[in-house]
Structures are given as C-alpha cells and as structure tokens.
Design a protein around this motif. Structure first.
Motif, mmCIF file in Angstrom:
data_model
loop_
_atom_site.group_PDB
_atom_site.id
_atom_site.type_symbol
_atom_site.label_atom_id
_atom_site.label_comp_id
_atom_site.label_asym_id
_atom_site.label_seq_id
_atom_site.Cartn_x
_atom_site.Cartn_y
_atom_site.Cartn_z
ATOM 1 N N PHE A 104 -68.254 -47.861 -12.775
ATOM 2 C CA PHE A 104 -66.876 -48.128 -12.376
ATOM 3 C C PHE A 104 -66.689 -49.607 -12.032
ATOM 4 O O PHE A 104 -65.580 -50.128 -12.141
ATOM 5 N N TYR A 105 -67.749 -50.285 -11.622
ATOM 6 C CA TYR A 105 -67.655 -51.734 -11.395
ATOM 7 C C TYR A 105 -67.597 -52.487 -12.722
ATOM 8 O O TYR A 105 -66.711 -53.309 -12.951
ATOM 9 N N PHE A 106 -68.557 -52.223 -13.622
ATOM 10 C CA PHE A 106 -68.579 -52.922 -14.909
ATOM 11 C C PHE A 106 -67.281 -52.704 -15.692
ATOM 12 O O PHE A 106 -66.717 -53.627 -16.257
ATOM 13 N N PHE A 107 -66.848 -51.454 -15.738
ATOM 14 C CA PHE A 107 -65.760 -51.071 -16.649
ATOM 15 C C PHE A 107 -64.515 -50.657 -15.871
ATOM 16 O O PHE A 107 -63.836 -49.695 -16.205
ATOM 17 N N GLU A 108 -64.220 -51.439 -14.846
ATOM 18 C CA GLU A 108 -63.115 -51.154 -13.933
ATOM 19 C C GLU A 108 -61.792 -50.943 -14.666
ATOM 20 O O GLU A 108 -60.991 -50.070 -14.305
ATOM 21 N N ASP A 109 -61.569 -51.722 -15.721
ATOM 22 C CA ASP A 109 -60.287 -51.644 -16.426
ATOM 23 C C ASP A 109 -60.098 -50.316 -17.146
ATOM 24 O O ASP A 109 -58.977 -49.984 -17.557
ATOM 25 N N ASN A 110 -61.164 -49.555 -17.321
ATOM 26 C CA ASN A 110 -61.065 -48.284 -18.037
ATOM 27 C C ASN A 110 -60.722 -47.110 -17.131
ATOM 28 O O ASN A 110 -60.618 -45.974 -17.613
ATOM 29 N N PHE A 111 -60.584 -47.380 -15.831
ATOM 30 C CA PHE A 111 -60.338 -46.301 -14.876
ATOM 31 C C PHE A 111 -59.211 -46.697 -13.930
ATOM 32 O O PHE A 111 -58.997 -47.874 -13.650
ATOM 33 N N THR A 112 -58.513 -45.709 -13.427
ATOM 34 C CA THR A 112 -57.445 -45.972 -12.463
ATOM 35 C C THR A 112 -58.037 -46.175 -11.074
ATOM 36 O O THR A 112 -59.172 -45.779 -10.803
ATOM 37 N N THR A 113 -57.256 -46.770 -10.199
ATOM 38 C CA THR A 113 -57.681 -46.933 -8.810
ATOM 39 C C THR A 113 -57.904 -45.566 -8.164
ATOM 40 O O THR A 113 -58.827 -45.400 -7.355
ATOM 41 N N GLU A 114 -57.095 -44.593 -8.530
ATOM 42 C CA GLU A 114 -57.251 -43.238 -7.983
ATOM 43 C C GLU A 114 -58.576 -42.625 -8.414
ATOM 44 O O GLU A 114 -59.253 -41.962 -7.614
ATOM 45 N N GLU A 115 -58.976 -42.864 -9.663
ATOM 46 C CA GLU A 115 -60.271 -42.354 -10.132
ATOM 47 C C GLU A 115 -61.413 -43.040 -9.396
ATOM 48 O O GLU A 115 -62.404 -42.396 -9.014
ATOM 49 N N LEU A 116 -61.293 -44.350 -9.207
ATOM 50 C CA LEU A 116 -62.306 -45.067 -8.442
ATOM 51 C C LEU A 116 -62.418 -44.489 -7.037
ATOM 52 O O LEU A 116 -63.525 -44.239 -6.542
ATOM 53 N N GLU A 117 -61.304 -44.284 -6.377
ATOM 54 C CA GLU A 117 -61.304 -43.773 -5.013
ATOM 55 C C GLU A 117 -61.989 -42.419 -4.927
ATOM 56 O O GLU A 117 -62.789 -42.156 -4.024
ATOM 57 N N LYS A 118 -61.699 -41.555 -5.884
ATOM 58 C CA LYS A 118 -62.283 -40.212 -5.884
ATOM 59 C C LYS A 118 -63.799 -40.279 -6.043
ATOM 60 O O LYS A 118 -64.546 -39.582 -5.345
ATOM 61 N N HIS A 119 -64.260 -41.130 -6.948
ATOM 62 C CA HIS A 119 -65.706 -41.252 -7.180
ATOM 63 C C HIS A 119 -66.386 -41.985 -6.023
ATOM 64 O O HIS A 119 -67.517 -41.638 -5.647
ATOM 65 N N PHE A 120 -65.731 -42.975 -5.463
ATOM 66 C CA PHE A 120 -66.291 -43.689 -4.308
ATOM 67 C C PHE A 120 -66.459 -42.724 -3.137
ATOM 68 O O PHE A 120 -67.514 -42.710 -2.472
ATOM 69 N N ASP A 121 -65.470 -41.917 -2.893
ATOM 70 C CA ASP A 121 -65.538 -40.968 -1.778
ATOM 71 C C ASP A 121 -66.608 -39.910 -1.995
ATOM 72 O O ASP A 121 -67.187 -39.400 -1.033
ATOM 73 N N PHE A 122 -66.879 -39.588 -3.248
ATOM 74 C CA PHE A 122 -67.899 -38.571 -3.522
ATOM 75 C C PHE A 122 -69.307 -39.156 -3.412
ATOM 76 O O PHE A 122 -70.189 -38.544 -2.797
ATOM 77 N N TYR A 123 -69.541 -40.359 -3.979
ATOM 78 C CA TYR A 123 -70.911 -40.884 -4.081
ATOM 79 C C TYR A 123 -71.352 -41.752 -2.901
ATOM 80 O O TYR A 123 -72.542 -41.768 -2.563
ATOM 81 N N GLU A 124 -70.437 -42.475 -2.291
ATOM 82 C CA GLU A 124 -70.850 -43.347 -1.184
ATOM 83 C C GLU A 124 -71.563 -42.576 -0.075
ATOM 84 O O GLU A 124 -72.582 -43.059 0.449
#
Length: 777
Positions: free
Chosen positions: A623-643
């Motif tokens: 999600f860092y490398f390919f940030e432009d391929n994902f929405t902020t909402e998708e990032l948030e969901k994955h960050f909340d799951f994996y962090e």
C-alpha cells in the motif's frame, strides 16, 4: 530498557561520564565514514576492556565459505563478509612507563565523547589517574576527510596534571586483524610488506581469495604546547602467523614509531596522525605505496587545521541541501540529523561501484554491500538531496550486475534470460546464507523495477530506461512469468513457497505483497515495451535483439498479470497477507507480555512462525509502494487490521507506518512511529546497537518527514504536498532537488511556505490545489 545516556542535542551525539558498559554501543553510534572508508569509534589508545574493533573499506570484501548443516541445490557458495581492515588509528601511550588504558586506570573522570554531525568530527576528552599515580588530561579529535577520501586525521593530546612525566607516543599500523563475524575463522588478510620512510609507515596486504590489494598508511607530526618538535623515533615491529591453512608463516604485521619526550606538569604533548587506505580499486597494484606517499604528502602539506576546515566546508555543503530542521523537539531534531549524517557518511554517490550496506561502516553483521533496501528506501533520499546522477549511479550498479542476476536465476532453474537479483551481494552474486530468504524472499526482485519507475517518475529522466533499465525490466518480468504457477483450482496464477517482507512468515503461499509486485512488474514491463516500440524504434530493435524478446512473450506478461491471485477475507474486507493467515490465533501485540519482547530474542522460531506477529510492514508495504492504486478508505481498513499485529522488529518497518499514519491524519501515532524510526539506534530499541547501526532504514526516517508529515508525492509530473505537523513541533523545514530546482518547504502550525533558490517558476500542488512558486527577487 532503552539506552538513555546519549544527551539530547540538535547537532551532536554526546556521551558524558565513564561507563565501560557503554563502550561498544558508543563505538557504533559515533562511527565515522566518508563514503570510501569508515570506522567504529574505537579508542586511539589501547583498551583492554570489552570492545568491537572495526575499520572498513568500501568495496573490499571476503567470500566466507557458506556454513550450513546440509547443502541445497543452487545454494550460495559463500557469504560476502564486510572485512575488518588493517587498523591505522592506533596510538599507544605510556606515561612514566605505565600504559594508558581506561580499563586499568585507577580512576577516570570528566569523560566526554562527542560526534559532531555539523563538522563530521569525533571528539573525546577525559582525566585519568594511572596505576603509578600520574594524573593526566587527554583530548582526542579525529575525522575522515570528505575532501581527500583516502585520508583521515587524528589530533591526540596528553597533559600531565600532578607532576612532570616522560611520555611515549607509539602511533602504529596493524594488519594482524580478525573479523568478529567469521564462519570458519579463516584468515582474511595476508600481509605482503611492512615498510617505513622517515616519519611515514606503510603496510601492504591483500585479501585472501578476492585478492584486493590495500596499502594502509600513516605519517605523524609532534608538538609541545602547539610548537612543532622533532624527536628521534624507535622502529617497532611485531609478527603473527599468516598464510593458507597448513602453510602459515611468521610474518611482520605491525609497525610502530615510538617517540619519547619529557613533558612538564601542565604542558601538552600532541601528535597529529594522518592515515588511511589506498587500494587497487583506484590505483595499480604496483603503485600503491607511491600513491600512499602522494596522498600523505598532500595531507601533511595542508596540515591538520586546514584539513579540518576543508572538512567543515564539505559538510556545510552536504547540510545546505540535506538538512531537515525541527523546531521545538530536540530529540526529534537530533534523530533526523543523525540519520541524514550516517547516510551521507556511508554513500556519497561519486562511485557507482559502491552501494549502501545495511550496516554501512559501523559493523560486520549481515555482510554484503547491497540489499533491496537501497531500491525500496534509499533511492528517494539520494534523488531528493543530491543531484539525480547519484540515484542514477545506484540504478547503474544494478544494471552492471544484470548478467549475474541472470546467472543467479539460472542456478535455481530459471531460463531464457530470467533475472533474480540477490538478497545480499557484493558483486551481483547471491551470497545470503538462509534458504528461506535466499530462495524465497523474491519480492526483492520487484524493488529493482520499482526503483526504475520511481526514478523516472521523480526525475523525468527517461534515458535510463532506454539505455539500461529496459533490459533489467525484461529480465525481472521473465522471472515473474516463470515463477508464477497456474492453479486450475483457482483459475488464477499463484506464487508458491515464498517469504514476504515479513520474515516472521516463511515458505508461505501467495504472499499478497509478492503477488502484487509481481503483477505490477509484469504490467509495467508490458507498458514500457509498448512505449519503446512506438517511440524509440532503434533502441527497441537493439533491446529485442539483445534479449531475444518476442511479441508473444510480451503478451504472456500481460495475461499472467491479469490473472494473478490475491488472498482476500470477506469477513474483514481486507487482502490477506498470505493464504491461511486467518488460521492463526489472532492475538494483538498489545496483549503480549512486555517481558516477551522482542520476540526474535525471546521466542523459538517455531513459535514465531505460528504466531500472527508481523516483523515489518508487509501488505502495508504494498500500500506504500502502490498508494495511487488504492483509496484512502482501503488504506485505513488495511492499516487498522495489520498494525495491531506488527511488532516492528525490523528497522525498515516504523517508517512505512509513520507515512501511512500521517496520510490517515493520525498524527499522534505517526509521531510515535517517527520517533521510533529516527531514534531506533540512539535509543537502541532492538537492543543490538553495539553490533552496528541500521543505515538503510535511516532513509526511511527521512521519508517519514518528507513523505509523511510533508506529504510529498509526484502527481502528473508535478510535486505535490499535503503538509501536516506533529503537536510537539513548532515548525519544520526541508529541501528537495526536483528536476534541477531546489524547493524549500517550511511548515508551521498555521501555514506552509514554499520557495525556490533559483531557476524558473515552478507549478506545484498543495493539498490538491495548483500554485506557482517564484524565485525571490
């Protein structure tokens, strides 16, 4: 418990008070380097306590035979060891016949050691009472010259405080060195000659197997209270046994020049010692001693004070572009400058044969000079803080090793010019010794191509792709096409038996990051092939002729990418790190007993591998490398799951989470991650700093500020910023060199300012809005 003895200071790393338990940690933290050579902060005088002696020369290594319990086909034959080089810094000191040794002194007081990052100098001072009752005051300063990168200089002074004393200085060279890190206790160096010429001395030695020839050199000047004096010298030599096993002979490996004089109480006896290395990387073997004499003469002619001023001037040039200022938070300021300083000590960009080792010139752990860290973390730092040619040199380094990458893939059964770049290398050959990394951590291959994309995106320089990069892209695409397996059950391509960035999971199927970067590489290779075919016909003809690339093969890349499989959880609405991740007992890190941390030092590998704990950003790395391929909402969901499952026991982890937390407006969390990445070594988070520093992750610290808090991206060929500021900071600033124009960014609580030093007006994006920066007239 973290280290707490380093004093907060914006420009220096300071240790006050004598504590032998801090010696090895400080030797790492206060290491010196100039891109061509480096050394741990060992004492000049003898020290019989616990110490880790280390001096290193860029590009010089030893192929230490692999040590494994059982051999595997395709396994690397050796592990490239960063070599402890012959020492030139030593100065033995005797006072009225008693050896100066802080480990044996009756008392030590006023001990202070300072790494001055503004000037690139290491200073040390103390008072000591020797066993014979003589009290002395000692001051030492040294630096490795950026201006003359084969030379370092030492100014060492001693003053008897309670009586007159006869003092002996014995500056020396010693090639009878060993490595802390050795598989078979091999002899790494063989001494060829030991010579002296009046006040100069030379030891020429070569590395076993690799046959690098190095001349270690020194020349000295003596002073009483600042007045130069001439003393007769005694010639000192020592021998040790060197040579191949079974054929060892007694060889002279040490040369010292002993100078003795009577020093009155309160007078200061000083030696200026100039030393360093001349190697056959830059000079003919037969001319090494001549070259050494020339460079020593240059140093002596300049003198210590002029060399020191040149050092200050050289570092001033570095800091003028690379500095990040932070107002209101001294520990944060100290942390970022420490990281920037060590990166510039490790790699200056002037020699495309060199690279950024994970320990730089601070220790021997890990070996090799190049990991995927360079492409994933370091290139952005060097692109933005130096001329783009420096980053291009790093890419050229990989192009020059493409044949070896194809050879590495061939050893594992890949064909047709498929390239697998090594996990660890010195010369392009794989030399990593752990099978689950060597064979399985193949995501590294994608970082080679991502770095090319990142370079083109930032610099706008397409010529690298035309001249070199496309050949790398083709080799990597071929690897991914062959490494993917078509699963009839899934009707998708899968990638089996891998280790992702999270090395706490080995031999898994369908690591999401690995599959995603493989898909991206194949798509990118297809797109670049079309661009070259349409717009660079002559180059395309040359490249296809050289690589024997067909249109059908290019189409197969696209087809494989389109059918790539990604594990996904409907329950959590997230991509899964790998197949079977949800089979684990999903206990979050906050439920772990603190006494069990770090788990890599407290748990068995069996327990770690069965746990859900993530060593470093894995899915989130994608999600860092390919940030432009994902929405902020998708990032948030994955960050909340994996962090919550991430233990950050890799130095490369906190910076990615800092950048993403800032993007999600979680500034308190981003700030904590920033402190962890910037002070990882200063506070010894992983309890291993005495082994050396984490150099490559330091580039991630820079990214935490510039890309995290500054929100810098490149969008549609324009610089874009979304500035934010941690509550603890009053303001911060940084500069980036974007396509030949230096942009200064200043961020305060209620405003952000962007300016240009020179050049044409520049249009940028700030929080999505276009604005034009003009040069102040």
């Amino acid at each position: 418990m973290h280290l707490e003895y380093i004093k907060p200071n914006p420009w220096s790393i300071i240790e006050e008070g004598w504590n032998p338990e801090h010696v090895k940690s400080s030797e790492s933290l206060m290491s010196l380097g100039n891109g061509a050579m480096g050394q741990r902060a060992n004492f000049e005088e003898e020290y019989s306590g616990a110490t880790f002696q280390g001096s290193y020369i860029g590009g010089v290594y030893y192929p230490d035979k692999t040590k494994v319990g059982w051999w595997k086909n395709g396994y690397p034959e050796y592990f490239a060891k960063v070599l402890n080089a012959p020492s030139w810094i030593g100065i033995k000191v005797k006072v009225n016949g008693e050896r100066l040794d802080l480990h044996t002194c009756v008392s030590v007081s006023d001990f202070r050691r300072e790494l001055n990052m503004l000037y690139g100098t290491l200073d040390r001072s103390f008072k000591a009472t020797l066993k014979n009752g003589v009290e002395v005051s000692v001051k030492a300063q040294r630096f490795l010259s950026l201006a003359l990168n084969e030379v370092g200089a030492i100014k060492y002074s001693i003053k008897p405080l309670n009586q007159d004393a006869t003092i002996i200085f014995e500056p020396y060279l010693d090639s009878g060195v060993t490595n802390e890190d050795s598989n078979w206790d091999d002899q790494f160096w063989n001494t060829l000659s030991v010579t002296d010429d009046e006040d100069a001395a030379f030891i020429t030695a070569h590395t076993m197997k690799t046959n690098f020839h190095v001349t270690t050199m020194m020349r000295n000047r003596l002073f009483i209270d600042g007045r130069e004096i001439t003393l007769s010298r005694k010639h000192k030599t020592k021998t040790s046994y060197q040579g191949a096993i079974g054929h060892k002979e007694e060889t002279t490996t040490y040369i010292g020049h002993e100078y003795e004089t009577d020093v009155k109480q309160g007078e200061t006896f000083t030696i200026h010692k100039f030393g360093g290395y001349v190697s056959d990387l830059n000079h003919a073997k037969e001319n090494l001693q001549t070259a050494s004499t020339i460079v020593l003469n240059t140093a002596i002619t300049q003198g210590y004070d002029a060399m020191l001023q040149a050092q200050k001037d050289a570092w001033a040039q570095v800091w003028a572009m690379a500095d990040i200022t932070i107002d209101g938070d001294v520990k944060a300021q100290q942390g970022i400058r420490f990281n920037i300083f060590q990166l510039n000590q490790t790699y200056t960009g002037v020699d495309s044969r060199l690279n950024i080792g994970p320990k730089g010139f601070t220790g021997e752990k890990y070996g090799g000079s190049t990991y995927w860290d360079t492409e994933a973390y370091c290139i952005p730092f060097y692109m933005a803080t130096k001329d783009q040619e420096v980053a291009r040199n790093l890419l050229t380094y990989r192009y020059n090793q493409l044949d070896k990458a194809i050879e590495n893939a061939g050893k594992l059964g890949f064909k047709n010019g498929a390239a697998l770049y090594p996990m660890v290398t010195m010369n392009g050959e794989e030399c990593h010794n752990e099978w689950e990394i060597t064979f399985e951590e193949i995501h590294r291959n994608g970082s080679m191509v991502f770095a090319i994309h990142n370079y083109e995106r930032y610099t706008g320089d397409y010529s690298y792709i035309v001249e070199m990069g496309m050949e790398v892209i083709v080799g990597v695409a071929r690897f991914w096409r062959q490494r993917a397996t078509f699963s009839k059950a899934k009707n998708k391509y899968v990638i089996l038996g891998v280790t992702g960035p999270n090395e706490y999971e080995n031999n898994v199927n369908n690591n999401w990051f690995t599959n995603y970067i493989a898909k991206w590489c194949l798509e990118y290779a297809f797109a670049k092939a079309e661009e070259l075919r349409d717009n660079h016909k002559d180059d395309w003809k040359r490249i296809t002729g050289k690589t024997k690339l067909s249109f059908d093969e290019i189409l197969s890349w696209k087809s494989t990418a389109e059918q790539m499989y990604f594990p996904y959880s409907e329950e959590y609405d997230v991509f899964l790190q790998q197949d079977g991740f949800l089979d684990k007992e999903l206990v979050t890190v906050d439920k772990l007993d603190k006494s069990q941390r770090p788990i890599n030092q407290k748990w068995s590998w069996d327990r770690i591998l069965r746990s859900p704990y993530i060593k470093q950003a894995d899915t989130l790395q994608g999600f860092y490398f390919f940030e432009d391929n994902f929405t902020t909402e998708e990032l948030e969901k994955h960050f909340d799951f994996y962090e919550p499952f991430t233990v950050h026991e890799s130095s490369l982890s906190p910076c990615v989470h800092a950048i993403q937390a800032a993007k999600l407006d979680r500034m308190e969390q981003a700030y904590k991650f920033y402190l962890r990445t910037s002070r990882l070594d200063l506070d010894d988070y992983n309890k291993e700093v005495e082994e050396g520093l984490h150099i490559t992750s330091m580039a991630g610290t820079w990214m935490s500020v510039v890309e995290g808090f500054g929100g810098m991206r490149v969008r549609n060929n324009k610089l874009s910023f979304e500035p934010k500021i941690p509550d603890a900071w009053h303001s911060y600033s940084f500069k980036v060199n974007f396509r030949g124009q230096v942009v200064k960014v200043e961020v305060a609580k209620n405003k952000s300012t962007f300016s240009l030093d020179s050049g044409d007006d520049l249009e940028i994006l700030v929080n999505g809005e276009k604005c034009t920066i003009t040069v102040a007239r």
